[in-house]
Scaffold this active site. Structure first.
Site, PDB file in Angstrom:
ATOM      1  N   CYS A  42      -8.509  -0.477   4.415  1.00 20.19           N
ATOM      2  CA  CYS A  42      -7.536  -0.826   5.452  1.00 20.19           C
ATOM      3  C   CYS A  42      -8.139  -0.561   6.827  1.00 20.19           C
ATOM      4  CB  CYS A  42      -6.243  -0.028   5.311  1.00 20.19           C
ATOM      5  SG  CYS A  42      -5.088  -0.424   6.645  1.00 20.19           S
TER       6      CYS A  42
ATOM      7  N   GLY B 171      -2.347 -14.126  -0.206  1.00 23.84           N
ATOM      8  CA  GLY B 171      -1.914 -13.175   0.818  1.00 23.84           C
ATOM      9  C   GLY B 171      -1.115 -13.838   1.917  1.00 23.84           C
TER      10      GLY B 171
ATOM     11  N   GLY C 278       0.821  -1.209   0.000  1.00 23.28           N
ATOM     12  CA  GLY C 278       0.000   0.000   0.000  1.00 23.28           C
ATOM     13  C   GLY C 278       0.856   1.260   0.000  1.00 23.28           C
TER      14      GLY C 278
ATOM     15  N   GLY D 139      -7.672 -15.889   2.626  1.00 19.61           N
ATOM     16  CA  GLY D 139      -7.375 -17.220   3.162  1.00 19.61           C
ATOM     17  C   GLY D 139      -7.074 -18.292   2.142  1.00 19.61           C
TER      18      GLY D 139
ATOM     19  N   GLY E 186      -5.979 -15.021   6.771  1.00 18.46           N
ATOM     20  CA  GLY E 186      -5.605 -16.425   6.855  1.00 18.46           C
ATOM     21  C   GLY E 186      -6.785 -17.341   6.584  1.00 18.46           C
TER      22      GLY E 186
ATOM     23  N   ASN F 208      -3.214  -8.472  12.123  1.00 15.73           N
ATOM     24  CA  ASN F 208      -2.115  -7.527  11.945  1.00 15.73           C
ATOM     25  C   ASN F 208      -2.619  -6.106  12.133  1.00 15.73           C
ATOM     26  OD1 ASN F 208      -1.843  -5.637   9.418  1.00 15.73           O
ATOM     27  ND2 ASN F 208      -2.984  -7.436   8.729  1.00 15.73           N
ATOM     28  N   ALA F 209      -1.674  -5.248  12.515  1.00 15.71           N
ATOM     29  CA  ALA F 209      -1.972  -3.824  12.680  1.00 15.71           C
ATOM     30  C   ALA F 209      -0.785  -3.027  12.167  1.00 15.71           C
ATOM     31  CB  ALA F 209      -2.244  -3.513  14.145  1.00 15.71           C
TER      32      ALA F 209
END
Lengths: 303, 253
Positions: A130, A265, A46, A244, A217, A69-70
């Site tokens: 996002c 991903g 991104g 996933g 996932g 995630n962050a």
């Protein structure tokens, strides 16, 4: 010999397998493990108008069959991409697609204006989904008006193929997909991560510095497949499916649900060779099922 | 070059309380070149809870085999410690930057707990090039001091145990060796409070110092940006790619 190529807007991909933004760096990180030219496309990290440091550590926690995630769109900005990264990846024999993010409509347009000068950027993926940035990002993707405002402004600034990446964190994703289509999207991609949260019960603290984060996932796959199927039945433009996908079987599942192409991903973290294995699987699948091209597979689920 | 490779578990030796030494040989092909301080991303095939790979520091590697020293820290590492011999294990390696090996003078290698793992190979490498090497190894108790014989065969070893069962009674960071005027370089790997204390001493004394971080990571190759460490010179950088070894001058500790 089967024809693996697919078309997204004006863009022809040699096969339907791309790598998802934020999971594949700029492709270079994976060059030791795979032949990048075997991919349909690479969607790079991104990119925003100005550099972003992202969120504080810790940014990741493993969850059942997935991870939260962050990261928060850490990147060095579009100037850095154009001057430093682009020259290194522009001659890869695959499609380079840039994921574009912003906190305002002007930010998105500014990134596109800079990318306009880069011939080998085959397409952009407009990220209105996002979950890890306070302003913008997912904020635009959760209402039809928000999606429309970004997509229509970007459409004026970008002539090449525009994919719009949708958030699943909405009541009805088909409404947002229709709004993006009406505003000029050439395709939609879904899903981005699902907003989630996990707590370390012994320390009584959230695992992530931001408390909440994006879930990805294998655990999200059935929800993502359902949403791809719904959206494919709601819009005319191609749908790019992700969420996933761990192997070729999973990719075919998305295509049967109506996806024209897929993105790999989180699986890139577990097996860096997943993406090329998926290409091989789809080719073999088409042969086994007597299909001569991907078009026979897309949306071919029987009922 | 980084590779994804199958290894066969030649031996799984239980050691100390809750550690396993996994001795691995490549199923096909040859051992990649490994620098001291690099790590492997280990697929945990025998554990449903472990979705991601586990980053494990490389304890020793030569042209035939590689050792991983694993501490039982959760479901994934427990499963690795319980792997039956002859199992095929998939690894991504070698990852990360590794410790500096062009060290002159006298190097003190400070390890705590399972953090001693990368220091064995580092000590061997430095000793082989003529650097004077001393180890300072710490643990809660004598039984937590792993591979002591191997370390002793490599260089002079000083020990600190919190319960005093072997060597100096107390923390490694209180050991007099850290005050020795001979030391010109420190390499450190262990629990975060220990590394921070060693870094503080090194700063006070003006000694060059490297530490190996174990930030939580997903990919191990600089793609996901999850394991970032905030640096003085470049802000957030991936500990898996620009690290895990950092000169303390880069850190905001």
């Amino acid at each position: 010999m089967v024809d693996l190529s697919v078309k997204i807007g004006q863009l022809t991909l040699k096969n339907p397998v791309m790598t998802a933004s934020g999971t594949f760096g700029y492709g270079e990180e994976f060059a030791d493990f795979i032949d990048l030219s075997r991919l349909g496309g690479i969607i790079v990290k991104g990119t925003t108008l100005h550099p972003r440091q992202g969120n504080p550590y810790p940014r990741m926690v493993e969850t059942p069959s997935g991870m939260l995630n962050a990261v928060g769109l850490q990147n060095k900005g579009v100037e850095h991409f154009a001057n430093i990264i682009y020259p290194r990846i522009k001659d890869l024999d695959t499609r380079v697609i840039v994921n574009v993010s912003g906190a305002s409509v002007e930010d998105y347009v500014g990134v596109c204006e800079r990318l306009n000068g880069l011939d080998k950027v085959a397409a952009i993926e407009v990220n209105i989904s996002c979950p890890n940035v306070k302003q913008g990002g997912m904020g635009f993707g959760t209402t039809c008006a928000g999606a429309e405002s970004v997509v229509s402004a970007v459409r004026k600034a970008w002539d090449r193929t525009m994919i719009v990446k949708l958030t699943p964190n909405v009541t009805d994703i088909t409404e947002i997909a229709r709004a993006a289509e009406a505003a000029g999207a050439d395709a939609v991609s879904l899903t981005n991560t699902f907003l989630g949260m996990a707590i370390d019960v012994e320390r009584m603290r959230p695992y992530l510095s931001t408390v909440t984060g994006g879930l990805s996932g294998a655990c999200i796959r059935p929800i993502a497949v359902r949403m791809v199927w719904q959206v494919a039945n709601a819009v005319q433009v191609p749908v790019v499916g992700l969420g996933g996908i761990m192997n070729g079987r999973d990719a075919v599942e998305f295509m049967l649900a109506g996806a024209t192409a897929v993105q790999i991903g989180t699986a890139n973290f577990i097996d860096p060779q997943t993406s090329v294995k998926v290409v091989d699987y789809i080719e073999d699948y088409l042969t086994r099922h007597g299909m001569s091209s991907c078009s026979e597979l897309i949306g071919a689920m029987k009922r | 070059m980084k590779q994804v490779m199958d290894f066969k578990l030649k031996a799984n030796e239980k050691c100390g309380h809750g550690y396993s030494l996994l001795r691995l040989v490549p199923v096909h092909g040859t051992m990649p070149q490994v620098k001291p301080g690099q790590f492997a991303q280990v697929a945990v095939s025998n554990c449903r809870e472990a979705y991601l790979r586990r980053p494990i520091s490389i304890n020793y590697a030569d042209s035939h085999e590689m050792w991983l020293l694993v501490r039982r820290a959760g479901a994934g590492t427990n499963a690795l410690c319980d792997l039956p011999e002859s199992t095929v294990v998939n690894l991504m390696l070698p990852l990360g930057n590794g410790f500096s090996t062009d060290v002159e003078g006298c190097a003190l290698l400070v390890g705590g707990g399972v953090g001693i793992a990368p220091l064995l190979m580092l000590g061997k490498r430095l000793a082989a090039r003529g650097t004077e090497v001393r180890f300072l190894l710490g643990a809660r108790s004598m039984s937590d001091l792993l591979e002591l014989d191997l370390f002793r065969r490599t260089a002079e070893v000083a020990v600190a145990t919190e319960d005093g069962t072997l060597g100096y009674k107390g923390l490694v960071t209180e050991h007099p060796l850290l005050q020795s005027t001979d030391i010109t370089h420190i390499a450190c790997c262990g629990p975060m409070p220990m590394m921070k204390a060693v870094a503080r001493i090194a700063r006070e004394r003006g000694i060059n110092c490297e530490v190996s971080l174990e930030n939580t990571m997903a990919c191990g190759i600089g793609a996901c940006l999850c394991c970032v460490e905030d640096t003085v010179d470049s802000g957030n950088v991936c500990a898996c790619k620009e690290g895990p070894v950092f000169n303390i001058n880069r850190l905001k500790w």
